[in-house]
Write a protein that holds these residues in place. Structure first.
Motif, PDB file in Angstrom:
ATOM      1  N   PHE A  11       0.853  -1.201   0.000  1.00  0.00           N
ATOM      2  CA  PHE A  11       0.000   0.000   0.000  1.00  0.00           C
ATOM      3  C   PHE A  11       0.873   1.230   0.000  1.00  0.00           C
ATOM      4  O   PHE A  11       1.956   1.239   0.576  1.00  0.00           O
ATOM      5  CB  PHE A  11      -0.902   0.017   1.237  1.00  0.00           C
ATOM      6  N   PHE A  19       4.266   0.385   1.792  1.00  0.00           N
ATOM      7  CA  PHE A  19       4.192  -0.507   2.933  1.00  0.00           C
ATOM      8  C   PHE A  19       3.810  -1.901   2.435  1.00  0.00           C
ATOM      9  O   PHE A  19       2.804  -2.058   1.743  1.00  0.00           O
ATOM     10  CB  PHE A  19       3.144   0.019   3.913  1.00  0.00           C
ATOM     11  N   ALA A  21       2.103  -4.997   2.895  1.00  0.00           N
ATOM     12  CA  ALA A  21       1.093  -5.601   3.769  1.00  0.00           C
ATOM     13  C   ALA A  21       1.159  -7.118   3.667  1.00  0.00           C
ATOM     14  O   ALA A  21       0.963  -7.828   4.654  1.00  0.00           O
ATOM     15  CB  ALA A  21      -0.294  -5.107   3.403  1.00  0.00           C
ATOM     16  N   PHE A  40      -1.272 -11.191  14.830  1.00  0.00           N
ATOM     17  CA  PHE A  40      -1.621  -9.976  15.575  1.00  0.00           C
ATOM     18  C   PHE A  40      -2.164  -8.922  14.626  1.00  0.00           C
ATOM     19  O   PHE A  40      -2.073  -9.056  13.407  1.00  0.00           O
ATOM     20  CB  PHE A  40      -0.403  -9.469  16.340  1.00  0.00           C
ATOM     21  N   SER A  41      -2.683  -7.877  15.229  1.00  0.00           N
ATOM     22  CA  SER A  41      -3.229  -6.776  14.429  1.00  0.00           C
ATOM     23  C   SER A  41      -2.161  -6.198  13.506  1.00  0.00           C
ATOM     24  O   SER A  41      -1.015  -6.007  13.919  1.00  0.00           O
ATOM     25  CB  SER A  41      -3.749  -5.690  15.373  1.00  0.00           C
ATOM     26  N   GLY A  42      -2.533  -5.984  12.260  1.00  0.00           N
ATOM     27  CA  GLY A  42      -1.591  -5.414  11.295  1.00  0.00           C
ATOM     28  C   GLY A  42      -0.702  -6.444  10.623  1.00  0.00           C
ATOM     29  O   GLY A  42       0.149  -6.101   9.801  1.00  0.00           O
ATOM     30  N   ALA A  43      -0.897  -7.741  10.946  1.00  0.00           N
ATOM     31  CA  ALA A  43      -0.040  -8.787  10.379  1.00  0.00           C
ATOM     32  C   ALA A  43      -0.307  -9.005   8.892  1.00  0.00           C
ATOM     33  O   ALA A  43       0.516  -9.597   8.194  1.00  0.00           O
ATOM     34  CB  ALA A  43      -0.248 -10.097  11.132  1.00  0.00           C
ATOM     35  N   GLY A  44      -1.457  -8.543   8.410  1.00  0.00           N
ATOM     36  CA  GLY A  44      -1.779  -8.706   6.992  1.00  0.00           C
ATOM     37  C   GLY A  44      -2.839  -9.766   6.736  1.00  0.00           C
ATOM     38  O   GLY A  44      -3.039 -10.184   5.590  1.00  0.00           O
ATOM     39  N   LYS A  45      -3.549 -10.201   7.770  1.00  0.00           N
ATOM     40  CA  LYS A  45      -4.556 -11.261   7.622  1.00  0.00           C
ATOM     41  C   LYS A  45      -5.675 -10.849   6.674  1.00  0.00           C
ATOM     42  O   LYS A  45      -6.013 -11.577   5.741  1.00  0.00           O
ATOM     43  CB  LYS A  45      -5.176 -11.600   8.996  1.00  0.00           C
ATOM     44  N   SER A  46      -6.260  -9.680   6.947  1.00  0.00           N
ATOM     45  CA  SER A  46      -7.388  -9.241   6.116  1.00  0.00           C
ATOM     46  C   SER A  46      -6.937  -9.030   4.683  1.00  0.00           C
ATOM     47  O   SER A  46      -7.655  -9.387   3.737  1.00  0.00           O
ATOM     48  CB  SER A  46      -7.971  -7.941   6.650  1.00  0.00           C
ATOM     49  N   THR A  47      -5.771  -8.443   4.521  1.00  0.00           N
ATOM     50  CA  THR A  47      -5.276  -8.191   3.167  1.00  0.00           C
ATOM     51  C   THR A  47      -5.111  -9.511   2.425  1.00  0.00           C
ATOM     52  O   THR A  47      -5.525  -9.634   1.258  1.00  0.00           O
ATOM     53  CB  THR A  47      -3.944  -7.424   3.219  1.00  0.00           C
ATOM     54  N   GLU A 167     -12.761 -12.221  10.548  1.00  0.00           N
ATOM     55  CA  GLU A 167     -13.098 -12.040  11.969  1.00  0.00           C
ATOM     56  C   GLU A 167     -14.610 -12.062  12.182  1.00  0.00           C
ATOM     57  O   GLU A 167     -15.183 -11.121  12.735  1.00  0.00           O
ATOM     58  CB  GLU A 167     -12.530 -10.720  12.482  1.00  0.00           C
TER      59      GLU A 167
HETATM   60  N1  ATP Z   1      -6.107   0.269   2.011  1.00  0.00           N
HETATM   61  C1  ATP Z   1      -4.967   0.368   2.726  1.00  0.00           C
HETATM   62  N2  ATP Z   1      -4.156   1.422   2.569  1.00  0.00           N
HETATM   63  C2  ATP Z   1      -3.001   1.530   3.271  1.00  0.00           C
HETATM   64  N3  ATP Z   1      -2.578   0.621   4.168  1.00  0.00           N
HETATM   65  C3  ATP Z   1      -3.354  -0.458   4.385  1.00  0.00           C
HETATM   66  C4  ATP Z   1      -4.590  -0.636   3.680  1.00  0.00           C
HETATM   67  N4  ATP Z   1      -5.153  -1.805   4.087  1.00  0.00           N
HETATM   68  C5  ATP Z   1      -4.298  -2.306   5.012  1.00  0.00           C
HETATM   69  N5  ATP Z   1      -3.220  -1.512   5.183  1.00  0.00           N
HETATM   70  C6  ATP Z   1      -2.079  -1.765   6.099  1.00  0.00           C
HETATM   71  O1  ATP Z   1      -1.614  -3.067   5.868  1.00  0.00           O
HETATM   72  C7  ATP Z   1      -1.293  -3.705   7.096  1.00  0.00           C
HETATM   73  C8  ATP Z   1      -2.023  -5.008   7.193  1.00  0.00           C
HETATM   74  O2  ATP Z   1      -3.419  -4.738   7.307  1.00  0.00           O
HETATM   75  P1  ATP Z   1      -4.501  -5.850   7.513  1.00  0.00           P
HETATM   76  O3  ATP Z   1      -5.812  -5.176   7.575  1.00  0.00           O
HETATM   77  O4  ATP Z   1      -4.326  -6.908   6.494  1.00  0.00           O
HETATM   78  O5  ATP Z   1      -4.088  -6.415   8.952  1.00  0.00           O
HETATM   79  P2  ATP Z   1      -4.854  -7.452   9.858  1.00  0.00           P
HETATM   80  O6  ATP Z   1      -3.898  -8.536  10.143  1.00  0.00           O
HETATM   81  O7  ATP Z   1      -6.153  -7.839   9.250  1.00  0.00           O
HETATM   82  O8  ATP Z   1      -5.087  -6.600  11.167  1.00  0.00           O
HETATM   83  P3  ATP Z   1      -6.351  -6.506  12.135  1.00  0.00           P
HETATM   84  O9  ATP Z   1      -6.284  -7.687  13.053  1.00  0.00           O
HETATM   85  O10 ATP Z   1      -6.128  -5.232  12.870  1.00  0.00           O
HETATM   86  O11 ATP Z   1      -7.586  -6.489  11.285  1.00  0.00           O
HETATM   87  C9  ATP Z   1      -1.639  -2.732   8.187  1.00  0.00           C
HETATM   88  O12 ATP Z   1      -0.463  -2.124   8.637  1.00  0.00           O
HETATM   89  C10 ATP Z   1      -2.528  -1.714   7.530  1.00  0.00           C
HETATM   90  O13 ATP Z   1      -2.327  -0.453   8.074  1.00  0.00           O
END
Ligand code: ATP
Ligand code: MG
Lengths: 245, 228
Positions: A11, A19, A21, A40-47, A167
């Motif tokens: 991203f 960054f 992800a 953990f939060s921010g690990a990139g799971k949702s992405t 989630e």
């Molecule tokens: N659209 C976007 N633009 C910029 N950065 C993004 C975007 N989507 C995600 N990120 C960044 O990518 C990283 C991974 O995000 P992601 O949502 O995949 O984490 P996650 O593991 O699902 O976290 P959480 O448990 O908090 O949902 C994070 O640092 C987030 O800030």
């Protein structure tokens, strides 16, 4: 059923930098499996999850679902492929101005089903999630757990081969969490739907996953097996996570 | 101005009855054309303006910038100046510059960007996640617009239309004075030029009642449509 081949996603930050992800990741998920993505939060799971139905388009790599490389499809082909991949969200994302039945009917309308078939299928899916008596209610009249069941029924309606769940229980209390997870496990068992489930709780992985990938900093650290409700972790990161949970 | 009795004022108004009715029809015609143009052209423009914003399904910086600039441009004209500057266009379209149909041209011109902006703002209230869910289900942009955005925002859109109607009821009075006819014109002609204040008063009261009715009707409809 799902093969992620060297996919990566970055991203752009507001300050102009990039960054990562998801870093070059390869992952295979078998047909009929319930597969967890944990970290953990921010690990990139949702992405990573959103890469599977191309809600996020990878910079590189291939996304194969049911033998089809989604990254090579045209916009309309991708829409058709997505009708085969259900999605369930933490915040439910139901249509507030549609009744429960109309919400479940929505993906079928999109896919061009006729009215009679839609009515039958909606009734079936509401039966599966135990909400037949709520068909004419609006989402605002439901509890969180009921809303998520509607979300699951909606994802299930077009008979998808895959359901992606981000989630799905994080907005719910522990008891409701159990019943929603049970609902997903039932669907997996009855219809053989492959489920990919994002969570930050080892408890959720133990409860219904057969395998789970541990993510950290955009990379898969370890793919863990779950046997008899116990997570088989080898890496120290995974053990830390297990102890924390 | 001489003081007159209530009875005299009333009989003056009764004598003017047919003309008042005529003025109401003219106002209704101006508003009808202006609002139709706003909904039919300003509505789609507003949807497009929304969809072109960053992060939306038809995100396009250039389109968003251009449309936003156009909307702001037209909206920044004081209505009376817009009317005067559109005289040649009005003559071209209607063949005349007086009468309610001619007045409807600048009214429409002002109403289109006004409604477009209201629609764009209203659609922002639809949660992004709901649109994303529809995308994940394979919905096309057109399906997202009609089945998700417009439907989820319908109560807000009714409110937007209520605001537009009330604003343009007052704009139509201005348009009336410069040859459009209608309630505002009647009020000025009798109330101001002929010193029949009771006509002015009656017309203002009429507008007050109409505005209240529109607002109440709009509120009722919006509440009925809102299931959130
Ligand atoms: N659209 C976007 N633009 C910029 N950065 C993004 C975007 N989507 C995600 N990120 C960044 O990518 C990283 C991974 O995000 P992601 O949502 O995949 O984490 P996650 O593991 O699902 O976290 P959480 O448990 O908090 O949902 C994070 O640092 C987030 O800030
Ligand atoms: Mg997440």
């Amino acid at each position: 059923m799902i093969h992620l081949n060297n996919v990566s996603k970055r991203f752009r930050h507001p300050d102009g930098g990039w960054f990562d992800a998801v870093r070059a990741t390869t992952l295979s998920i078998a047909e009929g499996e319930i597969f967890g993505l944990i970290g953990f939060s921010g690990a990139g799971k949702s992405t990573l999850l959103r890469l599977i139905n191309l809600l996020e388009r990878p910079e590189a790599g291939a996304v194969l679902v049911d033998g089809q490389d989604l990254t090579r499809l045209s916009a309309s082909e991708l829409r058709r492929a997505r009708q085969n991949i259900g999605m369930v969200f933490q915040q439910f994302n139901l249509l507030a101005n549609r009744t429960v039945a109309e919400n479940v009917a929505f993906p079928l309308e999109i896919a061009g089903w006729n009215r009679a078939d839609i009515a039958l299928r909606v009734a079936e899916c509401l039966e599966v999630v135990g909400l037949t008596d709520r068909a004419e209610h609006y989402p605002a009249q439901l509890s969180g757990g009921q809303k998520q069941r509607v979300g699951i029924a909606r994802a299930l309606a077009p008979r998808p081969k895959v359901i992606l769940a981000d989630e799905p229980t994080s907005a719910l209390d522990p008891k409701t969490t159990q019943s929603v997870l049970q609902c997903l496990a039932d669907i997996n068992a009855r219809f053989g739907v492959t489920i990919v489930l994002v969570t930050h709780e080892m408890g959720v992985v133990r409860a219904i996953c057969q395998r789970a990938a541990l993510l950290d900093g955009g990379s898969v650290v370890e793919v863990m097996d779950v046997k008899q409700g116990e997570v088989q972790a080898l890496s120290s990161a995974a053990r830390d996570m297990l102890e924390a949970a | 101005m001489e003081a007159i009795t209530f009875a005299e004022a009333w009989s003056n108004l009764v004598l003017l009855g047919p003309e008042i009715w005529q003025a109401c029809l003219e106002t209704a015609l101006m508003l009808g054309i202006g609002l139709s143009a706003a909904v039919l052209l300003g509505g789609p423009l507003g949807v497009w303006l929304y969809l072109a914003q960053p992060g939306q399904i038809l995100a396009n910086r250039f389109v968003a910038g251009l449309l936003g600039w156009l909307v702001n441009l037209v909206r920044s004209f004081p209505f009376i100046i817009l009317m005067v500057s559109l005289v040649p266009l009005t003559r071209l379209i209607v063949g005349s510059t007086i009468g309610p149909v001619a007045a409807a041209v600048p009214l429409s011109f002002a109403a289109i960007p006004y409604f477009a902006r209201l629609v764009e703002q209203t659609l922002r209230e639809v949660p992004r996640g709901v649109v994303e869910a529809a995308e994940a289900m394979g919905a096309s942009p057109l399906q997202i617009v009609f089945k998700v955005l417009l439907r989820e925002a319908r109560a807000g859109l009714v409110n937007a239309l209520t605001i537009l109607t009330i604003s343009f009821l007052s704009y139509s009075a201005v348009a009336g004075v410069v040859g459009g006819g209608g309630i505002g014109d009647l009020a000025i002609r009798y109330g101001y030029y002929r010193f029949q204040s009771e006509v002015m008063l009656a017309m203002v009261l009429l507008l007050v009642v109409v505005v209240q009715i529109i607002q109440l009707g709009g509120n009722y409809l919006a509440a009925r449509l809102d299931k959130r």
